[in-house]
Motif scaffolding. Structure first.
Motif, PDB file in Angstrom:
ATOM      1  N   MET A   1       0.854  -1.202   0.000  1.00 31.77           N
ATOM      2  CA  MET A   1       0.000   0.000   0.000  1.00 31.77           C
ATOM      3  C   MET A   1       0.881   1.241   0.000  1.00 31.77           C
ATOM      4  SD  MET A   1      -2.683  -0.858   2.988  1.00 31.77           S
ATOM      5  CE  MET A   1      -3.522  -2.434   3.084  1.00 31.77           C
ATOM      6  N   ASN A   2       0.412   2.289  -0.644  1.00 33.86           N
ATOM      7  CA  ASN A   2       1.188   3.526  -0.588  1.00 33.86           C
ATOM      8  C   ASN A   2       1.055   4.149   0.812  1.00 33.86           C
ATOM      9  OD1 ASN A   2      -1.200   4.984  -0.500  1.00 33.86           O
ATOM     10  ND2 ASN A   2      -1.099   5.686  -2.620  1.00 33.86           N
ATOM     11  N   VAL A   3       1.801   5.216   1.000  1.00 32.93           N
ATOM     12  CA  VAL A   3       1.879   5.837   2.321  1.00 32.93           C
ATOM     13  C   VAL A   3       0.493   6.282   2.803  1.00 32.93           C
ATOM     14  CG1 VAL A   3       2.698   7.964   3.426  1.00 32.93           C
ATOM     15  CG2 VAL A   3       4.299   6.504   2.185  1.00 32.93           C
TER      16      VAL A   3
ATOM     17  N   PRO B   1       6.326   2.203   0.628  1.00 35.76           N
ATOM     18  CA  PRO B   1       7.310   2.104   1.713  1.00 35.76           C
ATOM     19  C   PRO B   1       8.725   1.820   1.218  1.00 35.76           C
ATOM     20  CG  PRO B   1       5.290   1.038   2.377  1.00 35.76           C
ATOM     21  CD  PRO B   1       5.087   1.463   0.953  1.00 35.76           C
ATOM     22  N   THR B   2       8.874   0.989   0.199  1.00 28.51           N
ATOM     23  CA  THR B   2      10.228   0.646  -0.268  1.00 28.51           C
ATOM     24  C   THR B   2      10.954   1.865  -0.855  1.00 28.51           C
ATOM     25  OG1 THR B   2       9.192  -0.020  -2.329  1.00 28.51           O
ATOM     26  CG2 THR B   2       9.783  -1.781  -0.788  1.00 28.51           C
ATOM     27  N   GLN B   3      10.199   2.899  -1.194  1.00 28.26           N
ATOM     28  CA  GLN B   3      10.843   4.095  -1.761  1.00 28.26           C
ATOM     29  C   GLN B   3      11.275   5.084  -0.673  1.00 28.26           C
ATOM     30  OE1 GLN B   3       7.342   4.946  -4.130  1.00 28.26           O
ATOM     31  NE2 GLN B   3       8.441   4.421  -6.021  1.00 28.26           N
ATOM     32  N   LEU B   4      11.068   4.705   0.590  1.00 29.83           N
ATOM     33  CA  LEU B   4      11.377   5.621   1.693  1.00 29.83           C
ATOM     34  C   LEU B   4      12.573   5.125   2.501  1.00 29.83           C
ATOM     35  CD1 LEU B   4       7.787   6.207   3.138  1.00 29.83           C
ATOM     36  CD2 LEU B   4       8.984   7.563   1.410  1.00 29.83           C
TER      37      LEU B   4
ATOM     38  N   GLU C   1      -2.785  15.734   6.866  1.00 29.59           N
ATOM     39  CA  GLU C   1      -2.363  16.595   7.985  1.00 29.59           C
ATOM     40  C   GLU C   1      -1.257  15.929   8.793  1.00 29.59           C
ATOM     41  OE1 GLU C   1      -6.817  18.261   8.978  1.00 29.59           O
ATOM     42  OE2 GLU C   1      -5.613  17.499  10.654  1.00 29.59           O
ATOM     43  N   LEU C   2      -1.444  14.640   9.026  1.00 26.91           N
ATOM     44  CA  LEU C   2      -0.447  13.916   9.828  1.00 26.91           C
ATOM     45  C   LEU C   2       0.870  13.799   9.080  1.00 26.91           C
ATOM     46  CD1 LEU C   2      -2.781  11.209  11.366  1.00 26.91           C
ATOM     47  CD2 LEU C   2      -1.545  12.987  12.618  1.00 26.91           C
ATOM     48  N   LEU C   3       0.794  13.615   7.767  1.00 31.98           N
ATOM     49  CA  LEU C   3       2.033  13.558   6.979  1.00 31.98           C
ATOM     50  C   LEU C   3       2.767  14.894   7.055  1.00 31.98           C
ATOM     51  CD1 LEU C   3       1.003  11.402   3.904  1.00 31.98           C
ATOM     52  CD2 LEU C   3       2.729  10.862   5.629  1.00 31.98           C
ATOM     53  N   ASP C   4       2.022  15.982   7.044  1.00 29.27           N
ATOM     54  CA  ASP C   4       2.662  17.292   7.228  1.00 29.27           C
ATOM     55  C   ASP C   4       3.330  17.365   8.604  1.00 29.27           C
ATOM     56  OD1 ASP C   4       2.046  18.326   4.772  1.00 29.27           O
ATOM     57  OD2 ASP C   4       0.154  19.246   5.427  1.00 29.27           O
ATOM     58  N   LEU C   5       2.605  16.873   9.605  1.00 26.16           N
ATOM     59  CA  LEU C   5       3.132  16.909  10.976  1.00 26.16           C
ATOM     60  C   LEU C   5       4.465  16.169  11.086  1.00 26.16           C
ATOM     61  CD1 LEU C   5       2.362  17.559  14.067  1.00 26.16           C
ATOM     62  CD2 LEU C   5       1.615  15.181  14.139  1.00 26.16           C
ATOM     63  N   VAL C   6       4.590  15.044  10.377  1.00 31.37           N
ATOM     64  CA  VAL C   6       5.838  14.263  10.479  1.00 31.37           C
ATOM     65  C   VAL C   6       6.817  14.630   9.355  1.00 31.37           C
ATOM     66  CG1 VAL C   6       4.684  12.364  11.683  1.00 31.37           C
ATOM     67  CG2 VAL C   6       4.956  12.237   9.196  1.00 31.37           C
ATOM     68  N   GLY C   7       6.515  15.714   8.654  1.00 32.98           N
ATOM     69  CA  GLY C   7       7.464  16.230   7.663  1.00 32.98           C
ATOM     70  C   GLY C   7       7.501  15.447   6.364  1.00 32.98           C
ATOM     71  N   LEU C   8       6.405  14.763   6.017  1.00 32.99           N
ATOM     72  CA  LEU C   8       6.396  13.952   4.802  1.00 32.99           C
ATOM     73  C   LEU C   8       5.208  14.288   3.909  1.00 32.99           C
ATOM     74  CD1 LEU C   8       7.334  10.462   6.333  1.00 32.99           C
ATOM     75  CD2 LEU C   8       8.811  11.968   4.986  1.00 32.99           C
ATOM     76  N   GLY C   9       4.844  15.573   3.905  1.00 32.03           N
ATOM     77  CA  GLY C   9       3.685  16.003   3.131  1.00 32.03           C
ATOM     78  C   GLY C   9       3.763  15.636   1.658  1.00 32.03           C
ATOM     79  N   ASP C  10       4.970  15.446   1.147  1.00 31.86           N
ATOM     80  CA  ASP C  10       5.112  15.151  -0.289  1.00 31.86           C
ATOM     81  C   ASP C  10       5.220  13.655  -0.578  1.00 31.86           C
ATOM     82  OD1 ASP C  10       7.480  14.968   1.074  1.00 31.86           O
ATOM     83  OD2 ASP C  10       8.721  15.723  -0.588  1.00 31.86           O
ATOM     84  N   LYS C  11       5.016  12.794   0.410  1.00 34.31           N
ATOM     85  CA  LYS C  11       5.252  11.358   0.205  1.00 34.31           C
ATOM     86  C   LYS C  11       3.971  10.519   0.222  1.00 34.31           C
ATOM     87  CE  LYS C  11       9.789  11.562   0.161  1.00 34.31           C
ATOM     88  NZ  LYS C  11      10.491  11.451  -1.124  1.00 34.31           N
ATOM     89  N   ALA C  12       2.818  11.169   0.112  1.00 31.98           N
ATOM     90  CA  ALA C  12       1.555  10.425   0.237  1.00 31.98           C
ATOM     91  C   ALA C  12       1.444   9.277  -0.765  1.00 31.98           C
ATOM     92  CB  ALA C  12       0.369  11.381   0.061  1.00 31.98           C
ATOM     93  N   ASP C  13       1.967   9.472  -1.969  1.00 33.78           N
ATOM     94  CA  ASP C  13       1.803   8.448  -3.009  1.00 33.78           C
ATOM     95  C   ASP C  13       2.973   7.466  -3.077  1.00 33.78           C
ATOM     96  OD1 ASP C  13      -0.609   9.610  -3.797  1.00 33.78           O
ATOM     97  OD2 ASP C  13       0.484  11.132  -4.957  1.00 33.78           O
ATOM     98  N   ALA C  14       3.992   7.702  -2.272  1.00 32.84           N
ATOM     99  CA  ALA C  14       5.161   6.808  -2.320  1.00 32.84           C
ATOM    100  C   ALA C  14       4.816   5.444  -1.723  1.00 32.84           C
ATOM    101  CB  ALA C  14       6.309   7.441  -1.555  1.00 32.84           C
TER     102      ALA C  14
END
Ligand code: ATP
Ligand code: MG
Length: 295
Positions: free
Chosen positions: A146-148, A188-191, A173-186
């Motif tokens: 699954m994507n992020v 896990p293996t790409q992180l 919102e939570l992705l922004d909080l943890v500093g990953l606002g741009d990774k929603a579509d990534a």
């Protein structure tokens, strides 16, 4: 995972109970005085004479402690002292051997019978109770397929019935909080490991838990990724009212975020106090010896 049955708690006898029934422990409202008296906050977690055995190995030995709402408590102590077991009992991934775990005035390890006595909790009851609690593990265990975004929305949608658009908005919102606002579509293996762990933190928070359990969440990370994850957690500790129960070997982090530190050894609390005392003026030789080894 151990499957040994939870045993009823031996306690004072109560009238009108059938043989083999567990007695009713005292009402939680009048529990013993808490250690911290200044905040006035209510007790959220209580371990009441909790024993945990794996076979002949007694891992937790009549453990009593409590955590107030909004309190940040860190567990430290040597390997094998029972820290992870405490968190796993709270996640209902393990069952107590004796004693009762209470969360927010309700038994977690047990459920009430109609007559008020307690019996070991059923899987269904525990599934319901643990919705208040989120956990982040050393290994992030993201869903690889699954994507992020979906990693974060999956449980709120399927377990809490949150409508998908709402869950996605909250996830962003939570992705922004943890500093990953741009990774929603990534995926896990790409992180990086640090990014995956921050997704795991966002995923735990997406369930809006009252309690967040953190088990050595940075110990599987490359050293240069540790600081970013700890910064996110410091932020959460500072800006939310979530109750934190944290196992860590990062002593400066523990000092920063903790209201109270519990030093464990062999399934017992050796010493507990504010970080200034535990790290600055430990009273017990066992604590001093442990800190000499890890600092
Ligand atoms: N599922 C299990 N089956 C048997 N024994 C177990 C199980 N889980 C934990 N134990 C034992 O319980 C004891 C406490 O383990 P626990 O994982 O709670 O320690 P810990 O304080 O978290 O240690 P560490 O710092 O190494 O993570 C250890 O002796 C361990 O071997
Ligand atoms: Mg552990």
């Amino acid at each position: 995972m151990a499957t040994e049955p939870a045993q009823p708690t031996p306690a004072e006898p109560t009238p009108a109970r059938a043989a083999g029934d567990s007695p009713v422990p005292p009402a939680r409202a009048e529990t013993a005085p808490l250690e911290k008296k200044d905040t006035g906050a209510a007790e959220l977690i209580r371990f009441d004479k909790v024993v945990k055995r794996f076979g002949d190995n007694t891992v937790l030995d009549h453990l009593d402690f409590s955590v107030r709402k909004g309190e940040h408590v860190t567990l430290i102590g040597p390997s094998g002292s029972g820290k992870t077991t405490i968190l796993r009992l709270l996640m209902t991934l393990e069952q107590v051997s004796e004693g009762v775990v209470w969360v927010d005035g309700e038994p977690l390890s047990h459920e009430r019978r109609p007559d008020g006595s307690l019996k070991p909790a059923s899987e269904k009851y525990q599934r319901q109770s643990r919705k208040k609690i989120g956990m982040v593990f050393q290994q992030f265990n993201l869903f690889p397929n699954m994507n992020v975004l979906r990693n974060i929305t999956e449980a709120p949608v399927s377990a809490l019935g949150v409508p998908k658009p709402e869950a996605e908005a909250r996830a962003r919102e939570l992705l922004d909080l943890v500093g990953l606002g741009d990774k929603a579509d990534a995926h896990p293996t790409q992180l990086s490991g640090g990014q995956q762990q921050r997704v795991a933190i966002a995923r735990a928070l997406a369930m809006k838990p009252d309690i967040l359990l953190l088990d050595e969440v940075t110990s599987a990370l490359d050293p240069e990724l540790v600081a970013g994850v700890l910064d996110v957690l410091r932020d959460i500790a500072r800006t939310t009212d979530i109750t934190l129960l944290c196992v860590t070997h990062e002593m400066s982090f523990a000092r920063d975020i903790s209201d109270r530190v519990l030093m464990f050894d062999a399934g017992r609390i050796v010493e507990s106090g504010p970080p200034s005392q535990i790290f600055g003026e430990p009273r017990e030789e066992r604590t001093r010896e442990f800190l000499r080894a890890v600092l």
